[in-house]
Design a protein around this motif. Structure first.
Motif, PDB file in Angstrom:
ATOM      1  N   ASN A 145      30.096  30.698  34.752  1.00 34.42           N
ATOM      2  CA  ASN A 145      29.204  30.247  35.813  1.00 34.42           C
ATOM      3  C   ASN A 145      27.761  30.597  35.480  1.00 34.42           C
ATOM      4  N   ILE A 175      38.672  19.556  43.134  1.00 34.82           N
ATOM      5  CA  ILE A 175      37.459  20.372  43.052  1.00 34.82           C
ATOM      6  C   ILE A 175      36.281  19.758  43.806  1.00 34.82           C
ATOM      7  N   LEU A 188      41.526  32.861  35.570  1.00 33.33           N
ATOM      8  CA  LEU A 188      40.490  33.596  34.833  1.00 33.33           C
ATOM      9  C   LEU A 188      40.177  34.915  35.509  1.00 33.33           C
ATOM     10  N   TRP A 236      35.092  34.148  34.587  1.00 35.58           N
ATOM     11  CA  TRP A 236      34.531  33.130  35.486  1.00 35.58           C
ATOM     12  C   TRP A 236      33.024  33.334  35.648  1.00 35.58           C
ATOM     13  N   GLU A 237      32.617  34.556  35.884  1.00 29.97           N
ATOM     14  CA  GLU A 237      31.189  34.791  36.104  1.00 29.97           C
ATOM     15  C   GLU A 237      30.377  34.462  34.866  1.00 29.97           C
ATOM     16  N   TRP A 266      26.389  28.288  32.916  1.00 31.26           N
ATOM     17  CA  TRP A 266      26.012  27.016  33.531  1.00 31.26           C
ATOM     18  C   TRP A 266      24.671  27.138  34.277  1.00 31.26           C
ATOM     19  N   MET A 267      24.529  28.205  35.050  1.00 32.88           N
ATOM     20  CA  MET A 267      23.289  28.371  35.806  1.00 32.88           C
ATOM     21  C   MET A 267      22.093  28.545  34.877  1.00 32.88           C
ATOM     22  N   ALA A 307      46.817  24.390  31.899  1.00 33.13           N
ATOM     23  CA  ALA A 307      46.759  24.606  30.454  1.00 33.13           C
ATOM     24  C   ALA A 307      45.705  23.676  29.848  1.00 33.13           C
ATOM     25  N   TYR A 342      37.001  23.707  48.291  1.00 32.41           N
ATOM     26  CA  TYR A 342      37.743  23.987  47.059  1.00 32.41           C
ATOM     27  C   TYR A 342      37.669  25.458  46.654  1.00 32.41           C
ATOM     28  N   ARG A 391      26.458  33.908  41.700  1.00 34.55           N
ATOM     29  CA  ARG A 391      27.106  34.225  40.433  1.00 34.55           C
ATOM     30  C   ARG A 391      28.615  34.075  40.544  1.00 34.55           C
ATOM     31  N   ARG A 415      36.259  25.870  37.061  1.00 33.97           N
ATOM     32  CA  ARG A 415      36.520  25.862  38.509  1.00 33.97           C
ATOM     33  C   ARG A 415      37.953  25.430  38.765  1.00 33.97           C
ATOM     34  N   MET A 416      38.399  24.458  37.955  1.00 35.53           N
ATOM     35  CA  MET A 416      39.743  23.942  38.131  1.00 35.53           C
ATOM     36  C   MET A 416      40.789  25.023  37.845  1.00 35.53           C
ATOM     37  N   VAL A 417      40.514  25.873  36.865  1.00 40.56           N
ATOM     38  CA  VAL A 417      41.516  26.869  36.463  1.00 40.56           C
ATOM     39  C   VAL A 417      41.099  28.272  36.886  1.00 40.56           C
ATOM     40  N   ARG A 418      40.217  28.326  37.856  1.00 41.94           N
ATOM     41  CA  ARG A 418      39.608  29.601  38.193  1.00 41.94           C
ATOM     42  C   ARG A 418      40.631  30.679  38.523  1.00 41.94           C
ATOM     43  N   ASN A 419      41.728  30.286  39.108  1.00 41.52           N
ATOM     44  CA  ASN A 419      42.707  31.312  39.485  1.00 41.52           C
ATOM     45  C   ASN A 419      43.466  31.871  38.281  1.00 41.52           C
ATOM     46  N   ASP A 434      44.358  32.440  43.782  1.00 39.42           N
ATOM     47  CA  ASP A 434      44.155  33.580  42.899  1.00 39.42           C
ATOM     48  C   ASP A 434      44.602  34.876  43.580  1.00 39.42           C
ATOM     49  N   ARG A 448      32.250  24.217  32.945  1.00 35.75           N
ATOM     50  CA  ARG A 448      32.273  24.887  34.227  1.00 35.75           C
ATOM     51  C   ARG A 448      33.188  24.163  35.211  1.00 35.75           C
ATOM     52  N   THR A 449      33.188  22.832  35.166  1.00 34.86           N
ATOM     53  CA  THR A 449      34.106  22.088  36.029  1.00 34.86           C
ATOM     54  C   THR A 449      35.553  22.462  35.717  1.00 34.86           C
TER      55      THR A 449
END
Lengths: 475, 313
Positions: free
Chosen positions: B110, A227, B101, B106-107, B113-114, B6, A232, A50, B95-99, A240, B91-92
Motif C-alpha cells: 500500500n 473489491i 498477507l 500489505w502495508e 502504491w501511495m 493463488a 470491501y 497506510r 487488496r483482493m488477497v489481503r486476508n 482475515d 495493489r489491486t
C-alpha cells in the motif's frame, strides 16, 4: 467547550460540569496539550491511510477510496447505561426473529390484524421463496446492527433495525486499535470493556448455525461483491480476522448438491456463507437474473438444507422502514413485554391523514424513503431550503407510500476535537448483535458515528460523517 | 486456498517484479543516453522493445526520445506495463488477497502504491529521474523484505515466489532476446573486445555490472556474459537461478498438497535442459533460437500453473 448548545451533551452538562462516565477522561484531557493532540490526530489519519482502512463512494470516480474521518475523543457509556441498551437490543432481535419465522410460516400477526397484510404482500423485501422454510438453527438474523440515538439522560430511541447486512463493525474494531496505540495510558486509567473478541464470536456464532448436513467442523466463508464494493475493506478485514476464505460468486459452484469454492486443490464444500451481497443479487436463477455477484441455484441448495446463509434471505422485511413503525406492536406480540427501547414517532405517508400532516409540517420533519439507506434520498426539513422543501413535497404527493416521516430529534452530542478545543457534534450508535441457537451476544459498545459539520444531523459516512471509539466502562 | 487467491498472489508479485525491472531498464537506457549522445534513439528503442511495449509505444509516438520513453514506461496509464499501471495492479491484487498477507506486507504494498502515485503524478524532470528510479527499486525491496521477514513458508509464500521467479526469468530472457546480437561473436570481431557500452547496458539492466566484474575481472567476452546471464546459479537474475527457485517452490506446493502437477514436470524439464548445456553448446545451437525457445516454454509453464492451481476456474 465552544458554543453553548440546547442539546443533551453526553460529556458536559453546560455549567454543571462533567457527566460521570467522562470524569476520568476529562481530567486526562485537560492536562493534554492541544498541539500534541493535533499531531496525534494527524498520526491517526496516516495510520488509516497506510493500513488502507478506506471505503468507496458510489458515483464519485475521483474520490474512489476515502477515509472515514476518525475523531479521537471517545464516546463513553456507563455500565448501567449499557446494560439497559443491550437488554433492549436483545429483546428486539428476539422479536425480529420470531416475526420473521411467523411471516414466513403461519402469519399469525397478520391474522391477528396487528400488522396490515398489504405491508407484507406488496413489499419487495418479502421473499415468497422463503415461505414454509426454517433456516438452520431457526436463526434468521445472525448479525444485527441496531441504530440507536439518544436525546436525554434516559431517552434512547431505535432509529433502524439493520437486519440485512449491517456494516461498520470493522471501524468499531479498528477505532479501538487506533486508540490503544495512540493513548495507551487512557486504558490503564479507565476500565473499558474489550471489543476485540467480535471476530472470534462471529465465527463461533456462524459455525453454531451450520446446517444438519455438516458433520465435521463447519467451513465458513464470506461472500463479497468484490473489491469495488464500498465495504470491501470490511469484508476482507473480517475474513482475515476470522481466518476464513473471502469468496466471490465466480469462485463458487454447486457440487453434489452443496455450495463449493474453487481452491488450488479442487472444490471444497462451504457450510456457512456469511454473505455481504443483497438478496436480489444472491441467486440469478431465483432472483435478479442479471446478477453476476451471486451463485446460480444457491436458493435450491439452501432450501434443501445444505448450506446456511447469513443473514437469511428475506430478512429485509423486518427492517423495512414501513414495518419499523409497527415494531412496538411486534415486540409485544411475540415477547409479551413492552419494548424496552423506544421507537421514534413515525408518520406513514401511505395513510392520508398522516400525509396531510407531513405536508403541513415538512419543515420540521425528517422524511425517509421506505427502502432507502445510506442517507440518500432523505429530507432533513429544518436544514432544507424552501426550494428543496417544495420539490420534496411534489415527490411525496406523487408516491406517498414510498415515504415515512419522523420528527427531527434533538440528538445528543459528544464533543469532537477540533484543532484547538472541544466542540459538540451530534452522534448515533450502532451496536452489533450476534445470534445463534446458543443465544444472543452483543459486543459492548459499537460504532459511534458523528456528524462532523456543526449542527448537522446526518452521520452517514457517505455524507461526510466520521466515527469515534465507543467505550463501555466496567462497573 | 482459493484458486483466485493463488492467482492474485502470483500476479501481485509478477507486477511488483515488473515495476522494478522496468525501473532498471530505464536506468540503463538513461545512462547510455548520457554517455553516448549520437545513437541514443536506437538505445531507447531497444529499451521499449525489451519492455515488450513497442506496439503501444509506436501508436503514440514516432520517435524515441528520453522524455517520451521515460514517460511511457514510468507514467503512462495507457501502457499496461508502465510502473504506474503495474503498481496499481499489484495493489489491486493485494487488496483482493489481503486476508492472506501479513500486515507488514500489505502495508508495504500500500505504501509502495501511495508513494509512487504521488511521485509519478507529474511528468518526470531529468534531474529527478535518478532519485525516482531509486525510490521505485527501494519500494519493491521493502515489499520483498516484509515478505521474507514475516510470511509463513506455506502455499501463500510459494505462489508469491513463483510469480516473482517467472516474471524475472521472462525479463532476463527478453533482455537477451533484444540484445543477443551484441553478444554474437561475428567473424570480423573474433578475439576483439565487445562493444563496451552495449554489454554494460545489458548488465546494468539486470543490476549486474558490478557482480559480473567481480567474478570475471578481465574476461569480458560474449561467452562469459551469456554464461553469467543464462547459466550462473549464483546470480539471482540468471535463467538457471530463476528456474531453480521456480522448481523448488513448485516442489514445496506438490509436497504440501500431496500431488504433483504438469507444471512440476515442465519446470523440471526446462531446468534440466538449461543445466545440461554449457555456454559453448548454446552458441553452437544458436543463441537466438535458444532464447526464443526458452521464452516460449517459460510462457507455457506460466499458463500451465494457472490451470493446475485453478486461478481462473
Amino acid at each position: 467547550m465552544g458554543k453553548k448548545s440546547d442539546h443533551f451533551d453526553e460529556m458536559l452538562f453546560g455549567d454543571q460540569g462533567v457527566r460521570a462516565p467522562y470524569s476520568n477522561y476529562e481530567k486526562w484531557f485537560s492536562g493534554e496539550d492541544a498541539a500534541r493532540l493535533s499531531k496525534k490526530s494527524k498520526e491517526a489519519e496516516a495510520f488509516f491511510r497506510r493500513t488502507g482502512i478506506t471505503f468507496n463512494v458510489y458515483g464519485q470516480a475521483a474520490a474512489q477510496e476515502r477515509l472515514i474521518p476518525f475523531d479521537l475523543v471517545p464516546r463513553i457509556l456507563s455500565s448501567r447505561e449499557w446494560t439497559r441498551l443491550s437488554k433492549g437490543i436483545e429483546q428486539r432481535v428476539l422479536a425480529i426473529n420470531a416475526f420473521l419465522h411467523d411471516i414466513y410460516h403461519r402469519q399469525e400477526i397478520l391474522r391477528a390484524g396487528r400488522v396490515p397484510i398489504e405491508l407484507i404482500s406488496q413489499n419487495e423485501a418479502f421473499l415468497p421463496q422463503m415461505m414454509g422454510m426454517t433456516p438452520p438453527g431457526g436463526v434468521y438474523t445472525h448479525i444485527v446492527g441496531t441504530d440507536i440515538v439518544r436525546t436525554g439522560e434516559n431517552d434512547f430511541f431505535v432509529l433502524e433495525d439493520n437486519a440485512r447486512t449491517p456494516s461498520g463493525v470493522s471501524y468499531m474494531l479498528e477505532n479501538r486499535e487506533t486508540m490503544l496505540q495512540m493513548f495507551p495510558e487512557l486504558f490503564s486509567q479507565n476500565k473499558v470493556q474489550p471489543v476485540s473478541n467480535y471476530p472470534k464470536n462471529l465465527r463461533r456464532s456462524l459455525a453454531a448455525c451450520a446446517p444438519k448436513s455438516c458433520s465435521g467442523k463447519p467451513t465458513v466463508a464470506i461472500l463479497t461483491p468484490g473489491i469495488h464494493n464500498s465495504a470491501y475493506f470490511e469484508h476482507s478485514f473480517l475474513a482475515d480476522q476470522m481466518g476464513v476464505e473471502l469468496v466471490e460468486g465466480h469462485d463458487l459452484r454447486i457440487v453434489d448438491g452443496h455450495i463449493a469454492m474453487r481452491t488450488t486443490q479442487g472444490y471444497q464444500v462451504i457450510d456457512v456463507l456469511y454473505r455481504r451481497v443483497d438478496d436480489d443479487y444472491l441467486d440469478p436463477l431465483n432472483f435478479n437474473p442479471d446478477s453476476m455477484l451471486g451463485v446460480p441455484g444457491i436458493m435450491d441448495v439452501y432450501r434443501a438444507g445444505n448450506i446456511t446463509i447469513a443473514n437469511a434471505p428475506g430478512t429485509g422485511i423486518a427492517d423495512d422502514k414501513a414495518i419499523y413503525s409497527y415494531m412496538p406492536d411486534i415486540i409485544e406480540f411475540y415477547t409479551g413485554e413492552k419494548a424496552i427501547l423506544q421507537n421514534v414517532e413515525t408518520w406513514r405517508c401511505s395513510e392520508e391523514q398522516s400525509l396531510q400532516y407531513v405536508l403541513d409540517n415538512l419543515a420540521d420533519l425528517v422524511v425517509k424513503e421506505v427502502h432507502g439507506s445510506g442517507g440518500y434520498g432523505m429530507l432533513v426539513g429544518p436544514a432544507a431550503s424552501k426550494r428543496e422543501l417544495s420539490d420534496f413535497a411534489a415527490k411525496l404527493k406523487a408516491a406517498p407510500s414510498n415515504y415515512i416521516a419522523q420528527p427531527t430529534l434533538s440528538l445528543s452530542t459528544v464533543p469532537i476535537f477540533t484543532k484547538k478545543e472541544l466542540a459538540p457534534r451530534h452522534v448515533d450508535l450502532r451496536p452489533f448483535a450476534l445470534m445463534s441457537p446458543n443465544g444472543i451476544n452483543i459486543t459492548p459498545g459499537g460504532l459511534t458515528r458523528v456528524a462532523l459539520k456543526e449542527g448537522s444531523l446526518v452521520v452517514n459516512s457517505s455524507q461526510g460523517g466520521g466515527t469515534k471509539d465507543t467505550w463501555v466502562l466496567e462497573d | 486456498m482459493l484458486g483466485k487467491t493463488a492467482g492474485g498472489l502470483y500476479w501481485m508479485f509478477r507486477f511488483l517484479e515488473r515495476s522494478e525491472n522496468t525501473a532498471r531498464l530505464v536506468e540503463a537506457g538513461f545512462r547510455i543516453a548520457l554517455t553516448r549522445s549520437t545513437d541514443s534513439a536506437s538505445e531507447w528503442k531497444s529499451v521499449v522493445t525489451t519492455a515488450g511495449v513497442l506496439e503501444g509505444y509506436t501508436q503514440k509516438y514516432e520517435d524515441y526520445t528520453a522524455t517520451n520513453v521515460v514517460d511511457y514506461l514510468l507514467r503512462d496509464a495507457d501502457n499496461p506495463s508502465s510502473v504506474t499501471s503495474v503498481t496499481n495492479n499489484a495493489r489491486t491484487n493485494a487488496r483482493m488477497v489481503r486476508n492472506t498477507l501479513t500486515t507488514e506486507v500489505w502495508e508495504a504494498v500500500n505504501d509502495n502504491w501511495m508513494t509512487l502515485k504521488s511521485a509519478l503524478k507529474k511528468p518526470i524532470k531529468e534531474t529527478e529521474l535518478p532519485a525516482l528510479l531509486g525510490t521505485i527499486r527501494q519500494q519493491s525491496a521493502l515489499v520483498r523484505g516484509a515478505l521474507y521477514g514475516t510470511m509463513l513458508r506455506n502455499d501463500i509464500f510459494d505462489f508469491a515466489q513463483i510469480g516473482t521467479a517467472l516474471e524475472r526469468a521472462d525479463n532476463t530472457s527478453r533482455i537477451l532476446d533484444v540484445k543477443y546480437y551484441t553478444l554474437l561473436p561475428s567473424a570480423s570481431s573474433v578475439g576483439s573486445s565487445l562493444d563496451n557500452v552495449q554489454w554494460e547496458t545489458v548488465l546494468r539492466s539486470v543490476s549486474a555490472h558490478r557482480s559480473f566484474r567481480w567474478l570475471n575481472a578481465d574476461e569480458i567476452t560474449s561467452s562469459t556474459i551469456a554464461d553469467f546471464l543464462i547459466l550462473d546459479a549464483r546470480f539471482p537474475r540468471s535463467l538457471v537461478f530463476c528456474y531453480k527457485q521456480l522448481v523448488s517452490n513448485l516442489d514445496f506446493l506438490a509436497k504440501d498438497y500431496g500431488a504433483r502437477t504438469t507444471s512440476n514436470d515442465l519446470a523440471e524439464t526446462l531446468l534440466a535442459k538449461l543445466k545440461s548445456h554449457d555456454i559453448n553448446d548454446i552458441f553452437e545451437e544458436g543463441l537466438h533460437q535458444f532464447i526464443n525457445d526458452y521464452i516460449q516454454q517459460n510462457n507455457a509453464i506460466g499458463l500451465q500453473i494457472e490451470q493446475d492451481y485453478r486461478f481462473n476456474g
